[in-house]
Design a protein around this motif. Structure first.
Motif, mmCIF file in Angstrom:
data_model
loop_
_atom_site.group_PDB
_atom_site.id
_atom_site.type_symbol
_atom_site.label_atom_id
_atom_site.label_comp_id
_atom_site.label_asym_id
_atom_site.label_seq_id
_atom_site.Cartn_x
_atom_site.Cartn_y
_atom_site.Cartn_z
ATOM 1 N N ILE A 16 0.836 -1.207 0.000
ATOM 2 C CA ILE A 16 0.000 0.000 0.000
ATOM 3 C C ILE A 16 0.865 1.249 0.000
ATOM 4 C CG2 ILE A 16 -1.636 1.345 1.392
ATOM 5 C CD1 ILE A 16 -2.920 -1.333 2.174
ATOM 6 N N ASP A 17 1.943 1.245 0.783
ATOM 7 C CA ASP A 17 2.849 2.393 0.824
ATOM 8 C C ASP A 17 3.457 2.657 -0.551
ATOM 9 O OD1 ASP A 17 4.376 4.460 2.193
ATOM 10 O OD2 ASP A 17 6.110 3.135 1.875
ATOM 11 N N ARG A 18 3.872 1.602 -1.235
ATOM 12 C CA ARG A 18 4.476 1.768 -2.562
ATOM 13 C C ARG A 18 3.454 2.264 -3.585
ATOM 14 N NH1 ARG A 18 9.330 0.008 -4.900
ATOM 15 N NH2 ARG A 18 9.169 -0.008 -7.158
ATOM 16 N N VAL A 19 2.229 1.724 -3.547
ATOM 17 C CA VAL A 19 1.189 2.159 -4.487
ATOM 18 C C VAL A 19 0.847 3.623 -4.255
ATOM 19 C CG1 VAL A 19 -1.259 1.897 -5.059
ATOM 20 C CG2 VAL A 19 0.207 -0.107 -4.938
ATOM 21 N N LEU A 20 0.704 4.033 -3.000
ATOM 22 C CA LEU A 20 0.380 5.429 -2.714
ATOM 23 C C LEU A 20 1.536 6.355 -3.076
ATOM 24 C CD1 LEU A 20 -1.573 5.162 0.636
ATOM 25 C CD2 LEU A 20 -2.483 5.583 -1.646
ATOM 26 N N ASP A 21 2.768 5.879 -2.928
ATOM 27 C CA ASP A 21 3.934 6.701 -3.253
ATOM 28 C C ASP A 21 4.086 6.878 -4.759
ATOM 29 O OD1 ASP A 21 6.352 8.139 -2.709
ATOM 30 O OD2 ASP A 21 7.458 6.354 -3.340
ATOM 31 N N LYS A 22 3.924 5.812 -5.524
ATOM 32 C CA LYS A 22 4.114 5.868 -6.978
ATOM 33 C C LYS A 22 2.829 6.190 -7.721
ATOM 34 C CE LYS A 22 8.373 4.669 -6.660
ATOM 35 N NZ LYS A 22 9.431 5.627 -6.838
ATOM 36 N N GLY A 23 1.705 5.669 -7.243
ATOM 37 C CA GLY A 23 0.422 5.887 -7.897
ATOM 38 C C GLY A 23 0.117 4.811 -8.924
ATOM 39 N N VAL A 24 -1.167 4.590 -9.164
ATOM 40 C CA VAL A 24 -1.639 3.620 -10.145
ATOM 41 C C VAL A 24 -2.783 4.275 -10.911
ATOM 42 C CG1 VAL A 24 -2.791 1.400 -10.459
ATOM 43 C CG2 VAL A 24 -1.051 1.634 -8.716
ATOM 44 N N VAL A 25 -2.774 4.119 -12.235
ATOM 45 C CA VAL A 25 -3.862 4.637 -13.064
ATOM 46 C C VAL A 25 -4.453 3.469 -13.836
ATOM 47 C CG1 VAL A 25 -4.493 6.160 -14.967
ATOM 48 C CG2 VAL A 25 -2.768 6.885 -13.320
ATOM 49 N N VAL A 47 -7.682 6.735 -10.518
ATOM 50 C CA VAL A 47 -6.336 7.076 -10.065
ATOM 51 C C VAL A 47 -6.251 6.769 -8.579
ATOM 52 C CG1 VAL A 47 -4.643 8.923 -9.784
ATOM 53 C CG2 VAL A 47 -6.154 8.911 -11.775
ATOM 54 N N ILE A 48 -5.258 5.959 -8.219
ATOM 55 C CA ILE A 48 -5.016 5.641 -6.813
ATOM 56 C C ILE A 48 -3.624 6.161 -6.478
ATOM 57 C CG2 ILE A 48 -4.794 3.820 -5.091
ATOM 58 C CD1 ILE A 48 -6.564 2.093 -6.936
ATOM 59 N N ALA A 49 -3.573 7.183 -5.639
ATOM 60 C CA ALA A 49 -2.296 7.776 -5.241
ATOM 61 C C ALA A 49 -2.527 8.628 -4.006
ATOM 62 C CB ALA A 49 -1.724 8.634 -6.364
ATOM 63 N N TRP A 54 -0.355 12.928 -6.284
ATOM 64 C CA TRP A 54 -1.251 13.439 -7.313
ATOM 65 C C TRP A 54 -0.968 14.907 -7.596
ATOM 66 C CZ3 TRP A 54 -4.975 17.185 -7.958
ATOM 67 C CH2 TRP A 54 -5.716 17.086 -9.121
ATOM 68 N N LEU A 55 -0.799 15.712 -6.548
ATOM 69 C CA LEU A 55 -0.529 17.138 -6.746
ATOM 70 C C LEU A 55 0.786 17.365 -7.477
ATOM 71 C CD1 LEU A 55 -1.755 18.679 -3.380
ATOM 72 C CD2 LEU A 55 -2.803 18.908 -5.641
ATOM 73 N N LYS A 56 1.790 16.554 -7.162
ATOM 74 C CA LYS A 56 3.095 16.706 -7.817
ATOM 75 C C LYS A 56 2.969 16.472 -9.322
ATOM 76 C CE LYS A 56 6.166 13.500 -7.210
ATOM 77 N NZ LYS A 56 7.191 12.626 -6.640
ATOM 78 N N TYR A 57 2.298 15.397 -9.729
ATOM 79 C CA TYR A 57 2.185 15.088 -11.151
ATOM 80 C C TYR A 57 1.129 15.941 -11.847
ATOM 81 C CZ TYR A 57 5.403 11.304 -10.411
ATOM 82 O OH TYR A 57 6.521 10.588 -10.103
ATOM 83 N N ALA A 58 0.050 16.294 -11.151
ATOM 84 C CA ALA A 58 -0.978 17.140 -11.747
ATOM 85 C C ALA A 58 -0.423 18.528 -12.046
ATOM 86 C CB ALA A 58 -2.183 17.238 -10.819
#
Length: 70
Positions: A16-25, A47-49, A54-58
């Motif tokens: 879960i930590d890795r998915v939230l850190d990297k994100g999944v679309v 989008v799961i992040a 999310w703010l960084k990539y958005a």
């Protein structure tokens, strides 16, 4: 020379930590048609992040509003 296999198991918290850190679309498009007539069309993007990720990539692709100078 022997090859050693290592089976490293990850805990659910690490996953879960890795998915939230990297994100999944997940981007999906489904269309149901009968005799050439489109009955249903569904388009979804999930989008799961974390909010920070999310703010960084958005911001990088221009999805967030820039604060205006007043």
């Amino acid at each position: 020379m022997a090859i050693e296999k290592s089976i490293a198991s990850s805990s659910i918290a690490e996953v879960i930590d890795r998915v939230l850190d990297k994100g999944v679309v997940i981007d999906a498009f489904v269309r149901v048609a009968l005799v050439g007539i489109e009955l249903i069309a569904i388009e979804a993007r999930v989008v799961i992040a974390s909010v920070e990720t999310w703010l960084k990539y958005a911001e990088a692709i221009g999805l967030t509003a820039q604060p205006s100078a007043a």
